[in-house]
Design a protein around this motif. Structure first.
Motif, PDB file in Angstrom:
ATOM      1  N   LEU A  47      87.893  -7.603  60.159  1.00  0.00           N
ATOM      2  CA  LEU A  47      87.346  -8.231  61.361  1.00  0.00           C
ATOM      3  C   LEU A  47      88.250  -9.350  61.862  1.00  0.00           C
ATOM      4  O   LEU A  47      88.991  -9.958  61.085  1.00  0.00           O
ATOM      5  CB  LEU A  47      85.965  -8.821  61.051  1.00  0.00           C
ATOM      6  N   GLU A 224      79.904 -19.766  62.636  1.00  0.00           N
ATOM      7  CA  GLU A 224      79.248 -18.767  61.783  1.00  0.00           C
ATOM      8  C   GLU A 224      80.220 -17.619  61.574  1.00  0.00           C
ATOM      9  O   GLU A 224      81.121 -17.416  62.381  1.00  0.00           O
ATOM     10  CB  GLU A 224      77.970 -18.221  62.450  1.00  0.00           C
ATOM     11  N   ARG A 225      80.014 -16.864  60.508  1.00  0.00           N
ATOM     12  CA  ARG A 225      80.810 -15.650  60.346  1.00  0.00           C
ATOM     13  C   ARG A 225      80.451 -14.697  61.484  1.00  0.00           C
ATOM     14  O   ARG A 225      79.285 -14.576  61.843  1.00  0.00           O
ATOM     15  CB  ARG A 225      80.502 -14.987  59.003  1.00  0.00           C
ATOM     16  N   MET A 226      81.452 -14.053  62.046  1.00  0.00           N
ATOM     17  CA  MET A 226      81.235 -13.151  63.182  1.00  0.00           C
ATOM     18  C   MET A 226      81.875 -11.809  62.918  1.00  0.00           C
ATOM     19  O   MET A 226      82.864 -11.733  62.197  1.00  0.00           O
ATOM     20  CB  MET A 226      81.902 -13.729  64.439  1.00  0.00           C
ATOM     21  N   ALA A 227      81.319 -10.781  63.539  1.00  0.00           N
ATOM     22  CA  ALA A 227      81.996  -9.485  63.514  1.00  0.00           C
ATOM     23  C   ALA A 227      82.631  -9.225  64.876  1.00  0.00           C
ATOM     24  O   ALA A 227      83.830  -9.087  64.987  1.00  0.00           O
ATOM     25  CB  ALA A 227      81.044  -8.370  63.123  1.00  0.00           C
ATOM     26  N   CYS A 228      81.802  -9.191  65.950  1.00  0.00           N
ATOM     27  CA  CYS A 228      82.344  -8.749  67.236  1.00  0.00           C
ATOM     28  C   CYS A 228      82.760  -9.890  68.161  1.00  0.00           C
ATOM     29  O   CYS A 228      83.696  -9.740  68.929  1.00  0.00           O
ATOM     30  CB  CYS A 228      81.344  -7.841  67.953  1.00  0.00           C
ATOM     31  N   ILE A 230      81.234 -10.784  70.749  1.00  0.00           N
ATOM     32  CA  ILE A 230      80.814 -10.518  72.134  1.00  0.00           C
ATOM     33  C   ILE A 230      79.315 -10.234  72.263  1.00  0.00           C
ATOM     34  O   ILE A 230      78.861  -9.717  73.272  1.00  0.00           O
ATOM     35  CB  ILE A 230      81.628  -9.374  72.778  1.00  0.00           C
ATOM     36  N   GLY A 231      78.565 -10.557  71.219  1.00  0.00           N
ATOM     37  CA  GLY A 231      77.113 -10.481  71.352  1.00  0.00           C
ATOM     38  C   GLY A 231      76.464  -9.196  70.902  1.00  0.00           C
ATOM     39  O   GLY A 231      75.248  -9.054  71.002  1.00  0.00           O
ATOM     40  N   ALA A 232      77.247  -8.247  70.379  1.00  0.00           N
ATOM     41  CA  ALA A 232      76.677  -6.937  70.061  1.00  0.00           C
ATOM     42  C   ALA A 232      76.133  -6.840  68.641  1.00  0.00           C
ATOM     43  O   ALA A 232      75.130  -6.177  68.406  1.00  0.00           O
ATOM     44  CB  ALA A 232      77.723  -5.851  70.280  1.00  0.00           C
ATOM     45  N   CYS A 233      76.792  -7.475  67.687  1.00  0.00           N
ATOM     46  CA  CYS A 233      76.448  -7.185  66.287  1.00  0.00           C
ATOM     47  C   CYS A 233      75.258  -8.007  65.786  1.00  0.00           C
ATOM     48  O   CYS A 233      74.651  -7.640  64.784  1.00  0.00           O
ATOM     49  CB  CYS A 233      77.658  -7.378  65.381  1.00  0.00           C
ATOM     50  N   LEU A 234      74.945  -9.090  66.447  1.00  0.00           N
ATOM     51  CA  LEU A 234      73.852  -9.983  66.052  1.00  0.00           C
ATOM     52  C   LEU A 234      74.071 -10.580  64.652  1.00  0.00           C
ATOM     53  O   LEU A 234      73.130 -10.970  63.970  1.00  0.00           O
ATOM     54  CB  LEU A 234      72.480  -9.288  66.116  1.00  0.00           C
ATOM     55  N   GLY A 235      75.326 -10.633  64.240  1.00  0.00           N
ATOM     56  CA  GLY A 235      75.639 -11.121  62.899  1.00  0.00           C
ATOM     57  C   GLY A 235      75.756 -12.632  62.800  1.00  0.00           C
ATOM     58  O   GLY A 235      75.614 -13.191  61.712  1.00  0.00           O
ATOM     59  N   THR A 237      74.025 -15.252  64.079  1.00  0.00           N
ATOM     60  CA  THR A 237      72.935 -16.047  64.633  1.00  0.00           C
ATOM     61  C   THR A 237      72.691 -17.343  63.858  1.00  0.00           C
ATOM     62  O   THR A 237      72.956 -17.439  62.668  1.00  0.00           O
ATOM     63  CB  THR A 237      71.617 -15.255  64.653  1.00  0.00           C
ATOM     64  N   ARG A 251      72.677 -16.258  69.181  1.00  0.00           N
ATOM     65  CA  ARG A 251      73.994 -15.798  68.749  1.00  0.00           C
ATOM     66  C   ARG A 251      75.008 -16.914  68.998  1.00  0.00           C
ATOM     67  O   ARG A 251      75.138 -17.398  70.133  1.00  0.00           O
ATOM     68  CB  ARG A 251      74.393 -14.554  69.544  1.00  0.00           C
TER      69      ARG A 251
END
Lengths: 267, 312
Positions: A47, A224-228, A230-235, A237, A251
């Motif tokens: 990622l 926060e740790r993020m994946a995308c 752009i708001g899609a993964c909701l990871g 929050t 998010r």
């Protein structure tokens, strides 16, 4: 898009300044926005990593983005090993920017550790606003030790006063930057002062208690740790207090990374 | 006038799609997040983020953790509920002239039935994907998709209530995924999609705590691709209904592996997080491959795997 590294220099133990040139179509980041970066073609790490923008310049031919980062894990370690002329993938700028107030009396920045990076970009933005010429910029900057107060010279050039703290007392006040700030808090009137902060969650939580019950404007930049991104993964929050207006979860990449300090549920 | 490219159209259980590349549920939001990054009209179909009867807040953070060549997620199926999905999300998704497949999950068979009815009545969706990787609260929390009888029951009940093509999304966290696939085929499924994420975990050794608030999460990304590919290959040999391959597909080469071993279509998931235009890049890559191999119709490629090809 891919950018070309023009500089990736260690400026203090574990801290690096990365400068990347990008195509001119790259949008100018607003203070507080972030970019996602990765070593292109790799699947480990997989990622991108979010970084608050530290500097940005646009000339006729190209744009340059600057990131100040600390090596904390695999993603930043891989980034630190990239060399001049290597390519790096840069997506963004993403996220909600800080609200700025050129008519403010005093603007106070509070940063802990590498949280200095996006705060410096914000401070520079304030300094560049003609309408904000009379605003007094004051910074509180804490780190574990003197050598980790990275970028302090740049901050001193931008702000009229910079107070520091270190855990070991090697620079400025010995203790937490929130303790140093709390000694001055009464001099920042709610109406005319604006407070911005970025740093470890513990520092931001401490600050939320200091400003609680005071109506002073205070925006913070959360990580926060993020994946995308752009708001899609909701990871990515964070929990908001009830009545925050955006539901219980927000998010960091979309509703943030900038939040009003009073909206966060610290748990 | 038709473009002079290879035929990319496939039929997944009665749903005709213009190419075999779909978005995996939960990795593409409800479409709007990706509008700035790709031409959504090019997708074979959009599979929207899963919806339940009631809104769900999802799990507490931290919700994701990167692991070697993959990531764990425990979002907790956060969603606004089926009513808000139909009212607020579906109209947006409809505007692209791309088939919209709603992803459905529930905690009881009645939940699945009610959501299926509401979505079918809405006239806004072109197909249903049923996520049976969730626990049945009325049966002690056993995962629907890990119990052949329950998987069969959900499929049969959903099929009874809708005329839409029904895709059952299978969990890999079972002893024999082929058995479950056969069971849902008997139950009337029009297609199966696999694999959902593999359950995993990760530990912060300094603090001796889980990296995810939920402790366990679903593993996705390139790390799971060999397992997903093996399962798709096995299931495609065992069932007659179309199989949709999912699991760690990052590029056209990965997608082609799935198609060759028998997948009628593929879903792109984690790759969307790294490259927001991964899906359209993959469509282009598949077309290039077909041209390079002089294949006029993608259906002439699907399932052409030669198992004995490397034997001496």
């Amino acid at each position: 898009m891919n950018g070309k590294i023009v500089k990736n220099q260690q400026i203090s133990a574990g801290h690096f300044l990365l400068r990347v040139t990008l195509a001119e179509s790259f949008k100018t980041p607003m203070p507080g926005q972030f970019v996602m970066m990765r070593d292109p073609g790799r699947i480990d790490p997989l990622l991108g990593r979010p970084f608050g923008v530290y500097g940005f310049e646009r000339s006729q031919e190209e744009v340059t983005v600057e990131i100040l980062y600390k090596v904390v894990g695999k993603g930043t370690l891989v980034l630190s090993r990239l060399r001049e002329s290597d390519f790096v993938e840069v997506l963004g700028p993403y996220g909600r920017a800080f609200d700025t107030y050129p008519e403010a009396g005093k603007v106070v920045f509070i940063c802990g550790g590498i949280g200095v990076a996006p705060i410096t970009y914000l401070a520079q933005h304030y300094r560049s606003l003609a309408a904000a010429r009379d605003v007094e910029l004051i910074c509180y900057y804490g780190a574990s030790k003197a050598e980790n107060l990275v970028g302090i010279e740049k901050l001193k050039r931008i702000c009229s006063r910079v107070f520091t703290s270190t855990d070991d007392g090697s620079h400025g006040f010995q203790g937490l930057i929130t303790e140093r700030f709390s000694a001055d808090i009464s001099s920042y009137a709610a109406g005319s002062s604006k407070i911005y902060a970025c740093g470890p969650r513990s520092m931001l939580k401490e600050l939320s208690e200091l400003v609680a019950g005071n109506s002073v404007f205070c925006q913070i930049l959360m990580e926060e740790r993020m994946a995308c991104g752009i708001g899609a993964c909701l990871g990515c929050t964070v929990l908001l207090k009830d009545g925050g207006g955006r539901g219980e979860h927000a998010r960091v990449c979309m509703e943030g990374p900038v939040f009003n300090i009073g909206d966060i549920h610290w748990g | 006038m038709k473009n002079a490219g290879p035929e990319m159209q496939v039929d997944i259980g009665g749903l005709i799609i213009k190419n075999p590349v779909l978005t995996a549920s939960g990795t593409f939001g409800y479409g709007s997040e990706y509008v700035p990054y790709l031409d959504i009209t090019r997708l074979g179909a959009i599979i929207a983020k899963g919806v339940s009867l009631e809104p769900r807040a999802g799990n507490k953070p931290p919700r994701i953790m990167e692991t070697p060549c993959g990531m764990l997620n425990a979002i907790g199926l956060e969603n606004p509920g089926v009513h808000a999905f139909i009212k607020e999300k579906l109209p947006f998704l409809r505007q692209f002239s791309v088939p919209v497949i709603a992803n459905v999950f529930g905690e009881t068979i009645d939940d699945f039935k009610r959501v299926t009815e509401l979505l079918s009545e809405s006239k806004g969706v072109d197909g249903l994907e049923i996520n049976i990787s969730c626990p049945n609260v009325k049966k002690g929390g056993i995962i629907f998709g890990s119990d052949p009888d329950m998987a069969h029951a959900v499929t049969r009940e959903v099929k009874r209530l809708t005329d839409l093509p029904v895709i059952i999304k299978l969990t890999p966290n079972v002893t024999d995924i082929c058995l479950i696939a056969e069971t849902v085929e008997e139950g009337g499924a029009d297609a199966v999609s696999l694999i959902n994420t593999l359950t995993g975990m990760s530990v912060d050794i300094e603090r001796r705590i889980p990296h995810l608030a939920n402790v366990t999460g679903g593993l996705s990304g390139p790390a799971v691709k060999p397992i997903a590919l093996r399962m798709v290959w096995q299931v495609a040999k065992r069932v007659k209904i179309p199989v949709i391959g999912i699991g760690g597909i990052m590029n056209a080469s990965d997608a082609l592996e799935f198609l060759i071993v028998g997948a009628r279509a593929v879903q792109i998931g984690t790759a969307n997080f790294i490259n927001p235009s991964a899906t359209t890049d993959i469509i282009d890559g598949i077309e290039d491959y077909l041209k390079r191999h002089n294949i006029d119709d993608i259906n002439d490629l699907i399932g052409t795997f030669d198992e004995e090809g490397n034997a001496c």
